[in-house]
Design an enzyme around this catalytic site. Sequence first.
Site, mmCIF file in Angstrom:
data_model
loop_
_atom_site.group_PDB
_atom_site.id
_atom_site.type_symbol
_atom_site.label_atom_id
_atom_site.label_comp_id
_atom_site.label_asym_id
_atom_site.label_seq_id
_atom_site.Cartn_x
_atom_site.Cartn_y
_atom_site.Cartn_z
ATOM 1 N N GLY A 46 0.778 -1.256 -0.095
ATOM 2 C CA GLY A 46 -0.012 0.128 0.073
ATOM 3 C C GLY A 46 0.790 1.318 0.138
ATOM 4 O O GLY A 46 0.655 2.181 -0.772
ATOM 5 N N CYS A 47 1.777 1.179 0.699
ATOM 6 C CA CYS A 47 2.533 2.461 0.817
ATOM 7 C C CYS A 47 3.520 2.628 -0.344
ATOM 8 O O CYS A 47 3.821 3.667 -0.943
ATOM 9 C CB CYS A 47 3.611 2.514 2.137
ATOM 10 S SG CYS A 47 2.854 2.567 3.714
ATOM 11 N N THR A 48 3.974 1.643 -1.286
ATOM 12 C CA THR A 48 4.639 1.951 -2.442
ATOM 13 C C THR A 48 3.828 2.344 -3.576
ATOM 14 O O THR A 48 4.234 3.273 -4.243
ATOM 15 C CB THR A 48 5.217 0.408 -2.726
ATOM 16 O OG1 THR A 48 6.071 -0.218 -1.820
ATOM 17 C CG2 THR A 48 5.808 0.542 -4.164
#
Length: 161
Positions: A46-48
């Site tokens: 998700g953060c990527t």
Amino acid sequence: MADRLMTGAEAPGFTLKDSTGKDVSLASRRGRSTIIYFYPAAATPGCTKQACDFRDSLASFQSAGYEVLGISPDPVDKLASFAEAESLSFPLLSDNDHAVAEAYGVWGEKKNYGRTYQGLIRSTIVVDPEGKVAVAQYNVRATGHVAKLRRDLKLDRQPAA
């Protein structure tokens, strides 16, 4: 958990290390609009996705007068690897002790797979050139958030250059 910031509030100041070990402060951004997005952990799916969405929209944010800063509790070396792996050209800042996250009201109780714990709540704060909160979005989703922010800031209504 600290109180969430409201539009018009003074944005809490900070100085944090970026992925190169250099100090970056909010005060150094005075006079410019700054998008600060808080994300839980570098190099997770998700953060990527969110970081790459900011990367891919960076030129349009910058042409509209916005700078982008990403903040997570990750150590500097992990941020350096993440920035290199994903070709991220905006500062990623290490809030290892989560003091800045607490000041911005983005550190608190989370629930995941039936487990309750304290952690970073994915959020975005836009700070205006005078250091005031212009936009405060808490509990945002990784996917689609940057597109929504672009709409909220009316960047998609500007003619293409």
